[in-house]
Design a protein around this motif. Structure first.
Motif, PDB file in Angstrom:
ATOM      1  N   LEU A 163       5.136   3.524  -2.358  1.00 22.60           N
ATOM      2  CA  LEU A 163       3.755   3.826  -2.736  1.00 22.60           C
ATOM      3  C   LEU A 163       3.227   2.837  -3.778  1.00 22.60           C
ATOM      4  N   SER A 164       2.074   2.243  -3.495  1.00 22.23           N
ATOM      5  CA  SER A 164       1.462   1.313  -4.446  1.00 22.23           C
ATOM      6  C   SER A 164      -0.009   1.659  -4.631  1.00 22.23           C
ATOM      7  N   VAL A 165      -0.458   1.565  -5.863  1.00 19.89           N
ATOM      8  CA  VAL A 165      -1.883   1.716  -6.165  1.00 19.89           C
ATOM      9  C   VAL A 165      -2.314   0.480  -6.928  1.00 19.89           C
ATOM     10  N   HIS A 166      -3.221  -0.279  -6.361  1.00 20.23           N
ATOM     11  CA  HIS A 166      -3.738  -1.479  -7.030  1.00 20.23           C
ATOM     12  C   HIS A 166      -5.227  -1.302  -7.279  1.00 20.23           C
ATOM     13  N   TYR A 167      -5.655  -1.741  -8.448  1.00 17.39           N
ATOM     14  CA  TYR A 167      -7.088  -1.742  -8.723  1.00 17.39           C
ATOM     15  C   TYR A 167      -7.545  -3.180  -8.866  1.00 17.39           C
ATOM     16  N   PRO A 168      -8.451  -3.644  -8.006  1.00 18.30           N
ATOM     17  CA  PRO A 168      -8.975  -4.997  -8.201  1.00 18.30           C
ATOM     18  C   PRO A 168      -9.913  -5.017  -9.410  1.00 18.30           C
ATOM     19  N   VAL A 191      -4.876  -5.113 -10.887  1.00 18.24           N
ATOM     20  CA  VAL A 191      -3.992  -4.323 -11.742  1.00 18.24           C
ATOM     21  C   VAL A 191      -3.048  -3.560 -10.838  1.00 18.24           C
ATOM     22  N   ARG A 192      -1.751  -3.867 -10.947  1.00 17.74           N
ATOM     23  CA  ARG A 192      -0.772  -3.141 -10.138  1.00 17.74           C
ATOM     24  C   ARG A 192      -0.313  -1.922 -10.917  1.00 17.74           C
ATOM     25  N   ALA A 193      -1.104  -0.842 -10.802  1.00 16.17           N
ATOM     26  CA  ALA A 193      -0.845   0.337 -11.629  1.00 16.17           C
ATOM     27  C   ALA A 193       0.422   1.059 -11.183  1.00 16.17           C
ATOM     28  N   VAL A 194       0.623   1.126  -9.859  1.00 13.62           N
ATOM     29  CA  VAL A 194       1.841   1.712  -9.308  1.00 13.62           C
ATOM     30  C   VAL A 194       2.329   0.767  -8.232  1.00 13.62           C
ATOM     31  N   GLY A 216       1.723   3.762 -15.737  1.00 15.94           N
ATOM     32  CA  GLY A 216       1.275   4.132 -14.391  1.00 15.94           C
ATOM     33  C   GLY A 216       1.566   5.567 -14.016  1.00 15.94           C
ATOM     34  N   LYS A 217       2.001   6.389 -14.975  1.00 17.00           N
ATOM     35  CA  LYS A 217       2.382   7.757 -14.604  1.00 17.00           C
ATOM     36  C   LYS A 217       1.182   8.608 -14.199  1.00 17.00           C
ATOM     37  N   THR A 218       0.077   8.470 -14.902  1.00 15.14           N
ATOM     38  CA  THR A 218      -1.117   9.231 -14.528  1.00 15.14           C
ATOM     39  C   THR A 218      -1.634   8.795 -13.164  1.00 15.14           C
ATOM     40  N   THR A 219      -1.640   7.478 -12.922  1.00 13.59           N
ATOM     41  CA  THR A 219      -2.111   6.976 -11.627  1.00 13.59           C
ATOM     42  C   THR A 219      -1.246   7.507 -10.491  1.00 13.59           C
ATOM     43  N   LEU A 220       0.062   7.536 -10.707  1.00 15.73           N
ATOM     44  CA  LEU A 220       0.945   8.062  -9.667  1.00 15.73           C
ATOM     45  C   LEU A 220       0.616   9.532  -9.387  1.00 15.73           C
ATOM     46  N   ALA A 250      -6.536   8.873  -6.335  1.00 12.92           N
ATOM     47  CA  ALA A 250      -6.513   7.451  -6.666  1.00 12.92           C
ATOM     48  C   ALA A 250      -6.357   6.713  -5.344  1.00 12.92           C
ATOM     49  N   PRO A 251      -6.908   5.505  -5.220  1.00 10.94           N
ATOM     50  CA  PRO A 251      -6.823   4.788  -3.944  1.00 10.94           C
ATOM     51  C   PRO A 251      -5.380   4.356  -3.659  1.00 10.94           C
ATOM     52  N   ILE A 252      -4.911   4.656  -2.460  1.00 11.43           N
ATOM     53  CA  ILE A 252      -3.539   4.294  -2.100  1.00 11.43           C
ATOM     54  C   ILE A 252      -3.577   2.947  -1.393  1.00 11.43           C
ATOM     55  N   THR A 253      -2.955   1.932  -1.984  1.00  9.79           N
ATOM     56  CA  THR A 253      -3.033   0.581  -1.436  1.00  9.79           C
ATOM     57  C   THR A 253      -2.010   0.366  -0.328  1.00  9.79           C
ATOM     58  N   HIS A 254      -0.739   0.708  -0.611  1.00  9.97           N
ATOM     59  CA  HIS A 254       0.295   0.650   0.426  1.00  9.97           C
ATOM     60  C   HIS A 254       1.099   1.926   0.372  1.00  9.97           C
TER      61      HIS A 254
END
Lengths: 333, 338
Positions: B18-23, B36-39, B61-65, B73-77
């Protein structure tokens, strides 16, 4: 040796629409030079108001009682009663001169639109004989001293460009640059992560040694007190309920509130120990209980006096005292 | 938790890579905007009815996860599977209708009980709102009955239901937020720093309440906290995050008895001890957590790790599992034997 600061019978009420609210009630303590006093209490216990009283920083609706005395004893000078200071010029000694303060949230304490360096220089121009150039040089030295790398670059940056830990270091550098005798630190590590908290605590301990100053360290965290303070005073609803050497108070807590605070902390050495809450909530300052201030939450077998008579301090040893009726009762029974 | 394992139930929540990235806004003329690679590449499993702790410093990144698991939160992968035995969802690719159903089953408790409750609503209306919005109850009587039931479970006295939040202390408000989160009968609750704003004497009370409710209602908690000693007391399983990566994940007792990752050890050591004689014994970490827009190559912890060697700066370690204890460190075995 005389104490650097002597707070005697500090009582303070706030005038509000709902009447007079007692914030601090008859609090006395002293701090010697080079000593760290930890002031512990939960939110609403009056610890920040107590600290601000020493610099007379409370808002205009604060009413001090007539017998409140805050003596500042500077070497080679007569004691100054900070409560008697009148003009802003006289007050300079207590505000940034002999006493400095650092706050919990450094982001809120720095002006956002003025660079860190300009704010440091400004106070040096007020409190010292430095000219602008010397003040800048000295500020950069101080930033470097508190462990900020690239201090000359940081000097011209703004608060938002620094991380939380960095900001708190800059705050400490600024507070110490006027070489105060007493530093008041109001929850200086509460907003920081544990690893950064450790760095800041170590830094403060080093600086006490180096500058020989005293610190009034305000926190709600007994662990932080255990690791930094020499003496500790525990506050509840505007009253001191126990004070003494840090080892005595933490190992042999004698007021039921201090005992409750220690028992409520999750301990890592025994994961099976149940978490013990102190029952009930802190009473509203509008409805201060009669008698012992803690009796509405006290888990002990209380005596009638607990509900009616304000307990005096009882000495447990020459340096450790607690204000609880049950101490004498337990001693005699 | 053990019961579920013996029945071989699938985990309630399972994430893979699981990855969450924010451009960020592009500040360069050419090239892609910074991200930003938050997760980044997180695999976790949360068993039904368990108390799963997530710890790390701010910015880890715990809150983002936690939010990604709630589809907030947007799920990138990567994938998130939810399976409570009745319903099964792929959260990363969920339909609108399923998402409404998922919201009933997955809830959130916030950090600050002063900001989370509307000052203009009575406690009763605050707790009842999810029921009305989600259409769980049909009549007012039904709603009231459900509100009263959950309020008494959360130790809110019934006469308080008519009052407004300003009349309550922090601990009482947090109990109201908990009641609101639980009123839809969720299976999974994310508690994000839910006791961080409370005083110690009150904190223990709220933690005991959460524990009690979890046992009684059989729900799973993702308990996000920066306070390891709190996590140690309430969680069954703990995962440690650093700069968006999972660095260690183990049953609570194993983790606290024998932490494997140097970061976990430093975190544990930095908790101020109540014993004044422990002064100077804490292991101090230098520096601060790097920016997630520009993470260091190799192991993300190498810039602060006292044991970092060349390989740590070149190759990112993967989370190795042994005896149910996962750790992402090239040197953990060697360091454990020291």
């Amino acid at each position: 040796m005389k104490n650097l600061i002597d707070v005697q019978n500090l009582s303070l009420k706030f005038k509000t629409d709902e009447g007079l609210i007692t914030a601090v009630d008859n609090v006395s303590f002293s701090i010697a030079q080079g000593e760290i006093l930890g002031l512990v209490g939960e939110s609403g216990s009056g610890k920040s108001v107590t600290a601000k009283s020493i610099m007379r920083l409370n808002p205009g609706n604060a009413v001090y009682s007539n017998d409140t005395k805050v003596f500042l004893n500077l070497e080679g000078q007569d004691p100054i009663d900070i409560m008697q200071l009148k003009t802003a010029k006289e007050m300079k000694v207590a505000r940034g001169g002999a006493i400095s303060m650092i706050f919990q949230e450094p982001m809120a304490s720095f002006a956002p639109a003025i660079s860190i360096g300009d704010q440091m220089v400004e106070q040096l121009l007020i409190h010292t004989d430095y000219n602008a150039k010397q003040a800048k040089k000295y500020s950069i030295e101080m930033l470097d001293r508190v462990g900020i790398s690239d201090a000359d670059k940081r000097f011209s940056q703004f608060a938002f460009e620094l991380s939380g830990g960095m900001r708190q270091r800059a705050m400490i550098a600024m507070a110490l640059s006027t070489k105060p005798k007493l530093l008041i630190a109001d929850e200086p590590t509460t907003a920081l992560d544990v690893t950064i908290q450790l760095q800041v605590i170590d830094l403060m301990k080093d600086l006490v040694k180096e500058f020989g100053m005293a610190i009034l360290f305000i926190t709600h965290d007994l662990g932080v007190i255990a690791q930094t303070a020499d003496k500790v005073a525990v506050m509840y609803l505007g009253k001191l309920i126990e004070k003494g050497e840090v080892r005595d108070v933490l190992r042999n807590p004698s007021h039921p509130y201090t005992q409750g605070l220690i028992d409520a902390l999750p301990r890592l050495d025994n994961l099976d120990a149940p978490l013990k809450a102190i029952k009930g909530d802190i009473p509203s300052p509008l409805e201060r209980p009669n008698g012992c201030i803690f009796h509405t939450r006290c888990p002990k077998d209380m005596v009638t006096a607990c509900r009616n008579i304000v307990p005096d301090f009882t000495a447990l040893n020459p340096k450790h005292e607690a204000a609880c009726h049950l101490i004498n009762k337990e001693a005699t029974s | 938790m053990n019961e579920n394992k013996s029945k071989n139930l699938p985990p309630l929540i399972k994430t893979e890579n699981l990855s969450v990235h924010y451009p960020l806004r592009n500040t360069k003329l050419f090239g892609p905007p910074p991200v930003v690679r938050a997760v980044e590449g997180v695999d976790i499993q949360i068993e039904a009815g368990s108390f799963f702790g997530l710890v790390g410093e701010s910015g880890s990144g715990k809150t983002t996860l936690g939010r990604a698991l709630l589809k907030a939160a947007p799920i990138t992968h990567g994938t998130i599977e939810y399976n409570d035995g009745e319903k099964k969802f792929n959260i990363d690719n969920i339909s609108k209708a399923d998402l409404i159903e998922y919201r009933k089953r997955a809830q959130l408790i916030f950090q600050d009980p002063y900001a989370a409750l509307s000052p203009r609503m009575t406690v009763r209306d605050i707790i009842a709102e999810p029921l009305e919005v989600m259409g769980i109850t049909k009549t007012r009587e039904e709603t009231d009955a459900r509100v009263r039931e959950i309020a008494s479970k959360c130790r809110i006295s019934l006469e308080h239901l008519r009052r407004f939040p300003h009349a309550f202390s922090g601990g009482q408000r947090q109990r109201i937020s908990i009641a609101r989160a639980l009123v839809s009968n969720p299976k999974f609750v994310v508690a994000d720093e839910s006791v961080a704003a409370l005083d110690v004497s009150i904190q223990a009370d709220v933690l005991n309440l959460l524990k009690e409710i979890q046992r009684e209602m059989g729900l799973a908690f993702l308990f996000i906290s920066h306070d390891l000693s709190v996590v140690a007391h309430v969680c069954d399983h703990v995962a440690v995050m650093y700069l968006g990566r999972l660095v260690e994940s183990a049953p609570t007792r194993d983790l606290f008895a024998a932490p494997r990752h140097p970061y976990t050890r430093a975190l544990l050591s930095a908790i101020p001890s109540l014993n004044p004689d422990d002064r100077g014994k804490a292991q101090k970490l230098e520096g601060e957590i790097p920016s997630p827009t520009n993470p260091p190559p190799g192991c993300k912890f190498n810039t602060r790790c006292p044991f970092a060697i060349d390989i740590c700066k070149q190759k990112e370690p993967i989370l190795e599992q042994s005896d149910g204890h996962g750790v992402a460190c090239h040197r953990w075995q060697e360091l454990m034997n020291k």
